[in-house]
Every structure is written in structure tokens, then in C-alpha cells.
Design a protein around this motif. Structure first.
Motif: not given
Length: 855
Positions: A681-687
């Protein structure tokens, strides 16, 4: 091969434990003296390794699109009309084995057949090859009978002419079809030909140990004296003189490697141990080269995760393979897990994964029974709530002291629980079998508790930590059985099977114990059918044996689970159709109970509780890379708690990697799905953000009964996200009955409330109440607008009518007619448009400023 004898349950475990294990002084189940794991008919894990390395069968696997570095298999997406399969008329290796090959070619083709064997010292040895062309009979099933001839040294015993027969661990017959492509030479090398196979198949033949083979009739008569001398030696089984050498050169070198490893681990366990990894790697390398393969696994994990070294997945894979070659437990589990999921550039291959897992799964019950080495019981302890964990651990220490106090006073229940904790090393208590046996003896002799009497009878039968005393053990076992303890009833059956060879009496006790719900008894009845000695049933019956093994496996029985996994990988029984994935899952389940893995997990937990972050991160990384879910989620939690530590020392995105790995496990915890849903949902680092996958993760958590999953889905809808129909079907929400978002929201909030564990008002109940208040307010506001607009329009109509009649009446006789201004009517009527539009907007209440989903 030697078959596992009847089973006797060990002293029982409590808290997160499987049912009692079938153990005791009986023959090894699937492990011959050489240590190679074997299953039904002598088919070994070594054979399966050989199959996969030879590329005999295509690699199959699940679609793990959310994991990293999945290597696709191109051949899986191609549908061929060609097929090939064959039947071996004798299941075991003979001098000449007749094989029926049935095949179909859609183009001019070459049919290839080969027999490959492996021994203790060499592998992948071709002993028979044959190929033939088929250019005319296309699109038609054909059958060819082939007589495969095996060397005499594989089939017969040593005699005057055959002096060096070999012990064969695996015999594989494989066949494949290749097409005649334009411009391709048919006389290509045998290995290259296999690479272009359009259809292939294989089978394993049962091997016979050298001293169970027949003598060959050479049609030669020996002289009398030579024949007499040979007959004196014919049935004598030679023994290696080194078996009487407690030490040899390899053991000495391995011990040196062990000493180097201990010094390296001591430095790693220091307060800044991870900072020293780069200087410790050379010592671990030396230890690995000495054949001490715990060091090999450490190096594999360091390179695969980039743990304070440059990340090098190829180097990590090589060290893992070195450790697996040495049957190092954690290395083999790492290889099995990576091939099971197809991650970290490992090819997705269930057959190969099974070979690794079954090797360790076979060793797991044996490791538990030997009670040697650095082992601990594998417990599911999660680090999610640090405060609760510390309280629980403190209580464990208090419980141990209380149990010791009560046991000293003669409390039978306390004596039994204290002995179990000491025997198995549970709840943070160090394993101490000798102390456990003292409490078993004290409780059995001073009390009438059947469980303590049974447990002490077992240790007397086995003679571990106490001198064997079969007579007293039998008396105690009968006493416990008379008190209705089903484990003791099973133990009596084991006694009559093992020592008296009275199979009728053994079966009688086991049938009774099985009715009482004892999984050991189910397994032992399967052994009787497998060995063909079940009273009144002639011959072996593998089908019935498989049914009993399956029943035992469902009760948590390790050896029963191992047999079921073997049946699924071979598909030799109709009741167990070939299913490599299921075979892997069952073998993995047993392997993950290995005590050596439990020891690593326990060291990580202790370090975490002591605040030794470097050591905790080290041991949880080592455990997580074997593929055990509880360590993966615990490691991700540590990386969330100490992101600075993860960023500094790990070369991978720790939180993403290990939560992502955990959601592909069997029975993954719901909070892991929520975590991955949040990360998507938020995105994480390079994701990057991915709402579709976020919805899938929340839906899976909801399906597992987690109220937060329903709550997060509802919030996504309030934000305007559309839930796909297949997700609603997945949650059993009928889209025809819930045709709009309001209806779906009501259903989600109601389920959220019903699954909430909180007795008072919860976020779910408040959200449900707020939704209904909004709907009620919208309905009230909607009714008031209709009343106001109706009154206003009626007033305008009356005013217009009065004005119209006034103008008409004034236009008849007046000298100067007056006329209403059109602008007045226009300006008066125009306000009716805006309220009408406002009313239509109120039909569907809108929601703003809502909170975002949370895990």
C-alpha cells in the motif's frame, strides 16, 4: 533395506509439541548404515538428487510472482503431442531386465533409453544405452520391448569369478524423445541429445544389497579343493578393519575445523560481532575446507544475504552446496527451501527440493533420540510483542523454580513436567537427560501416575542415562497400560514385536491402542503390513500400510509423515498419486523440527531477550534462510525494530524479503499478510505501490479470520479503491446481493466486528456505527430537501398563477395595459435548479478525511 521396526513412544512433550514419537530400540527406518536416506524399496534421496542433476524430469513449481528471482522453465509452457513412458516388468535390478517402452512421435524422431547408476563413491555412471529411429509411424502410439542388461557386479554376490561386486545406491532408467530438426545431425553426443528432448520419463529400480543377492551360475565346474575352500568363505560377511579405529585422518582434520569454527563463532557472538565478519570469513573458510560444514553454511548465508560482506549469490550457493554435500542440516534445508520456492537464482525444482528435505527429515527423529550435540526443541515463539515476550520468559523461569519446588515435595504432575522440560530442553531450560531420568525414576517409583511410570519404562528399555532393565521396564509398562494409558498399550505391542516376535499379540495391542487414538500404533500396524507379517493377511500390502502411515502422519507422527512424502514423490501407490509439491511440504514439515535448527533459534531468542542485537540478528538470519516461517517473521520484526542495524549490515531489504517469504509458507500467520499489505500500500524503499496486491494480502488476512484484514479492505473502499469480484468471491461476499460500495462496506465492517477479540468498543464496531450514522443522516437530509423544494416550487406556482390572472384581468378595459417583466419570472424560477442538483448529490453519502489502512 532394513525396515523400521515397531515404534515405541518417547517421554511425551507438552506445549507446541507433536504427538508422541515412534521411537525406541528398533532398526533404522530409512537410513542404511552408510547414512544415505532411503525409502521404500531402497529408493534413496541420493537417487532423487541424481535424477534432478541429470535433468531427467522437468522442474515443476508454484508461481511465486511476489518472491524474487524466479527462474522460469521454458518447457513448461510448451504443449507437446509427443509422449513416452515405460513399464519395468521386474521392480528390482536383474541381470537382464525387460522394459516395455510406449511412445508417440509427432515428427521424425529418435527414441533414447539409458540406465544410470550411483554407488557410494561414484555417481551418474551409465551402464546401458540404446536408441532407435522412428521416421514413418508418426502420430501413432508404438511399443518397443528392450532388454536392459546390467553388469554382473551389480546383480550377483562375490564368488570365485566375481571378486568385487559393488553396492549400488540408486538405479535409474530414463527415456526421452528428440525430433529431427532441419540441419541437425542425428549423431550428436548423448548428453547434448538429452538437452533437446521433447518428452522424457524415468523410473527407479529397487537395488539389492550385495549379501542378499544370488550367486551367479557361471556354468563352470571348479576343482574339488577350490570349490571346498570357496564354500567355506561363501557366506562370510567381511568387516572393514577400520571399523575396529575410533579415529582416522578425516576425523582429525574435521576436529581441527571444529576448533577453528568455535573460535570464529565466539568472536561473532561478541557485542560488535557483525562488525568483525570480514575478518572472520577467512577462518570460516579454513574451517569449511577442513570438512566442518557448519562453517560452510555460515559462509553461504553471509554471501547470500550480504551480511557485512559484498553480496555474492553464486558464492553463497556454492558454499550451501558444499554444506549440503556434507549433509549439514541447515545447509540442506536452505537448498531444499530455495529450490522449493525458486528464489535467489535457484531453479524451481520440487524433486530436488524433496531430496534435500527428506535427507534431513530422515535424520530428525534419529537426532532427537540420540540426544547428542547442540540441539533444542523447536518452539514457536514470536517477537511481535516485546513486553509480553519478556513477561512470558520471566514466567518460564519462575515456573521452572516452582516446578522444582513442587516436584521435591512429591507432586507427580510437577515431576512429570519438570522431567519433560529437562529431557527435551523446553521453555529455555537447558537439555539435561540425566537429571530428567532422575525425576522420571523418582516419580514412577513414588507415585502411581501412569504417565511417569510409562516414561520411566521407556528409559529403562532404552538404557539411556540408566542401566537397561527389561524386566522392570516390562512390569512398569504393564502397570501403566492397566491404568488406561494408550502409549503404554502401544508399548506392550512393541515389546512383543521386538523381543518375543509374537506378531499376533503385538497386533492385538496395537489395534487396541489405535482405537484409543495412538498415532504410534497406526504407524506400527503399517509396518506389519509393509513387512508382510500382519496376522491373517498373506504377503505384503503396501496399500494398507500407506493408509496406516497416513493416519499416523495426521496425528503428527514423524516416520509416518516421511513414508507419506516418499509415496507422493514416487507415485507408486494408487492411493498416493504422484505429487512432488505435497511430498516437499510433508518432508519440510518434519525437517523443520530438527533439534539443530531449534538450537540456532533458541540462541537467537536468548540474544534478543538479553539485548544482544548483533547476535540476535546473526542467529535469526541463519534460521530464516533455512525457510522456517517463525524465524522469517521474527527477523523481519527485528529489522523493523532496528532499521539502522539492518541497513548497516544486511545487503538485502530485510523487512520486505522476510515478510514476503513468510506469506508463501503453509499456514502463514495473518499478521504477515497484513504487513505485506501495508508494504504494497505504501511502497517500501525501492518497491513501488501496488494496490491490487495490497488488496490480495488484506483479503488473505481476512480469510484467516483477522479483523484487521476486513477493516483495511473497508478503508480502501472508502478511499475509492474498487475490490475485484474474484476477491469478493474469495471472501464469500455475493456481489449480486451487494451491488454497491455501501452494501459491501456494511458487510466488511460487520465481519470485522464479529472477528474482533475486544469485548468493548473496537475500531470495527465504531466504524460500523459511524457508517450507519452517515447513512441515517443522509436519509434525513434527503427527506428535508424534498419537503423544502416541494413547498418552494408550490409557492412559486401559486405566485405565478396569481400574477397571470392579474395580468389577464388588467388587460380587458384598462386605458394603459401593464405587463409583467420576464426577468422577474426567470430570476424567481432559477433558484429551483440548484437545490435539485444538491438533492441528487445526497443520494450517495460521500466520505472524506478517512484514516489510511494500518497493519
Amino acid at each position: 533395506m532394513q525396515r523400521r521396526g515397531a515404534g515405541l513412544g518417547w517421554p511425551r512433550q507438552q506445549q507446541q509439541q507433536p504427538p508422541p514419537l515412534a521411537v525406541g530400540p528398533r532398526a533404522a527406518a530409512m537410513v542404511p548404515s552408510g547414512g544415505v536416506p532411503q525409502g521404500l524399496g531402497g529408493r534413496s534421496a541420493c537417487a532423487l538428487l541424481l535424477l534432478c542433476y541429470l535433468n531427467v524430469v522437468p522442474s515443476l513449481g508454484r508461481q511465486t510472482s511476489l518472491t524474487t528471482s524466479v527462474i522460469p522453465k521454458a518447457e513448461q509452457s510448451v504443449a507437446y503431442k509427443d509422449f513416452i513412458y515405460f513399464t519395468v516388468f521386474e521392480g528390482n535390478v536383474r541381470n537382464v531386465s525387460e522394459v516395455s517402452v510406449e511412445y508417440l512421435c509427432s515428427q521424425p524422431c529418435v527414441v533414447n533409453l539409458e540406465a544410470v547408476v550411483s554407488s557410494e563413491f561414484r555417481s551418474s555412471i551409465p551402464v546401458y544405452k540404446k536408441r532407435w529411429k522412428n521416421e514413418k509411424h508418426l502420430h501413432t502410439s508404438r511399443t518397443q520391448i528392450v532388454h536392459v542388461k546390467f553388469p554382473s557386479i551389480m546383480v550377483y554376490r562375490d564368488d570365485y569369478f566375481i571378486r568385487h561386486s559393488i553396492s549400488v545406491s540408486a538405479v535409474i532408467v530414463r527415456a526421452w524423445i528428440t525430433h529431427k530438426y532441419s540441419g541437425r545431425d542425428w549423431n550428436v553426443k548423448w548428453e547434448e541429445n538429452l538437452l533437446h528432448a521433447v518428452a522424457k520419463n524415468y523410473t527407479l529400480l529397487q537395488t539389492i544389497p550385495p549379501f542378499e543377492r544370488p550367486f551367479k551360475d557361471h556354468q563352470v565346474c571348479l576343482e574339488w579343493n577350490m570349490g571346498y575352500i570357496w564354500n567355506l568363505r561363501a557366506n562370510r560377511i567381511p568387516q572393514c578393519p577400520l571399523e575396529n579405529v575410533p579415529r582416522n585422518q578425516n576425523e582429525s582434520v574435521s576436529e581441527i575445523g571444529g576448533k577453528i569454527f568455535e573460535k570464529a563463532v565466539k568472536r561473532l557472538s561478541s557485542i560488535d560481532g557483525l562488525h568483525q565478519i570480514s575478518s572472520i570469513v577467512p577462518f570460516l573458510t579454513d574451517s569449511s575446507c577442513c570438512g566442518y560444514h557448519k562453517a560452510s553454511y555460515y559462509l553461504a548465508v553471509f554471501y547470500e544475504t550480504g551480511l557485512n560482506v559484498p553480496r555474492d549469490q553464486l558464492q553463497g550457493m556454492l558454499y550451501s552446496l558444499v554444506g549440503g554435500q556434507g549433509s549439514e542440516r541447515l545447509s540442506s534445508m536452505n537448498l531444499g527451501y530455495k529450490h522449493y520456492q525458486g528464489i535467489d537464482n535457484y531453479p524451481l525444482d520440487w524433486e530436488l527440493s524433496y531430496a534435500y528435505y527428506s535427507n534431513i527429515a530422515t535424520k530428525t527423529p534419529l537426532d532427537q533420540h540420540t540426544l547428542q550435540g547442540d540441539q533444542a526443541y523447536v518452539e514457536t515463539i514470536r517477537l511481535k510483542d516485546d513486553e509480553i515476550l519478556k513477561v512470558q520468559t520471566k514466567e518460564d523461569g519462575d515456573v521452572f523454580m516452582w516446578l522444582k519446588h513442587e516436584a521435591t515435595r512429591g507432586n507427580a504432575a510437577a515431576q512429570q513436567r519438570l522431567a519433560q522440560m529437562l529431557f527435551w530442553g523446553q521453555q529455555g531450560v537447558a537439555k539435561n537427560p540425566e537429571a530428567a531420568i532422575e525425576w522420571y525414576a523418582k516419580g514412577a517409583l513414588e507415585t502411581e501416575d501412569p504417565a511417569l511410570i510409562y516414561d520411566y519404562a521407556i528409559v529403562l528399555f532404552k538404557g539411556q542415562g540408566v542401566k537397561k532393565n527389561r524386566r522392570l521396564a516390562l512390569e512398569l509398562m504393564k502397570k501403566a497400560a492397566s491404568k488406561g494409558l494408550h502409549q503404554a498399550v502401544n508399548g506392550l505391542g512393541w515389546y512383543y514385536h521386538k523381543f518375543k516376535k509374537n506378531y499376533a499379540k503385538a497386533a492385538k495391542y496395537w489395534l487396541k491402542a489405535e482405537e484409543m487414538g495412538n498415532p504410534d500404533a497406526s504407524y506400527n500396524l503399517g509396518v506389519l503390513h509393509l513387512d508382510g507379517i500382519f496376522p491373517g493377511v498373506p504377503g505384503r500390502n503396501q496399500t494398507l500400510a500407506g493408509e496406516y502411515f497416513h493416519k499416523a502422519a495426521q496425528g503428527g507422527h514423524m516416520e509416518g509423515t516421511l513414508w507419506c512424502s516418499l509415496y507422493y514423490i514416487t507415485g507408486n501407490l494408487e492411493t498416493f498419486p504422484r505429487d512432488p509439491e505435497k511430498a516437499v511440504v510433508w518432508a519440510k514439515h518434519v525437517a523443520e523440527k530438527n533439534g539443530y535448527l531449534g538450537h540456532v533459534i533458541r540462541k537467537g531468542l536468548n540474544a534478543y531477550l538479553e539485548g544482544s542485537w548483533h547476535e540476535a540478528l546473526l542467529y535469526y538470519v541463519l534460521a530464516a534462510e533455512t525457510g522456517i516461517e517463525v524465524s522469517q517473521t521474527n527477523l523481519a520484526h527485528i529489522c523493523e525494530e532496528r532499521p539502522d542495524l539492518a541497513r548497516r549490515y544486511l545487503g538485502v531489504n530485510c523487512v520486505w524479503r522476510y515478510y514476503n517469504f513468510s506469506v508463501f509458507q503453509i499456514d502463514a500467520p495473518s499478521f504477515a499478510y497484513l504487513k505485506m499489505g501495508d508494504l504494497y500500500y505504501y511502497g517500501h524503499q525501492n518497491q513501488s505501490q501496488d494496490l491490487e496486491l495490497s488488496v490480495q494480502m488484506y483479503a488473505q488476512a481476512a480469510l484467516d479470520g483477522d479483523s484487521q484484514g476486513f477493516f483495511n479492505l473497508a478503508l480502501l473502499i472508502e478511499e475509492g479503491t474498487i475490490i475485484p469480484h474474484h476477491i469478493l468471491d474469495f471472501l464469500e461476499i455475493d456481489s449480486t446481493l451487494h451491488s454497491n460500495n455501501i452494501s459491501i462496506l456494511q458487510e466488511l465492517y460487520e465481519r470485522c466486528w464479529s472477528h474482533s477479540n475486544e469485548e468493548s468498543f473496537s475500531p470495527c464496531s465504531l466504524a460500523w456505527l459511524y457508517l450507519h450514522l452517515r447513512l441515517l443522516w443522509g436519509a434525513i437530509l434527503h427527506s428535508a430537501l424534498i419537503y423544502f423544494l416541494g413547498t418552494f416550487l408550490l409557492s412559486i406556482l401559486i405566485a405565478w398563477t396569481v400574477q397571470y390572472f392579474q395580468s389577464v384581468s388588467a388587460s380587458d378595459p384598462p386605458p394603459r395595459p401593464s405587463q409583467a417583466s420576464p426577468d422577474t419570472a426567470t430570476s424567481t424560477a432559477s433558484p429551483a435548479v440548484t437545490p435539485a442538483a444538491d438533492a441528487s448529490d445526497q443520494d450517495q453519502p460521500t466520505v472524506t478525511n478517512n484514516p489510511e489502512p494500518r497493519g
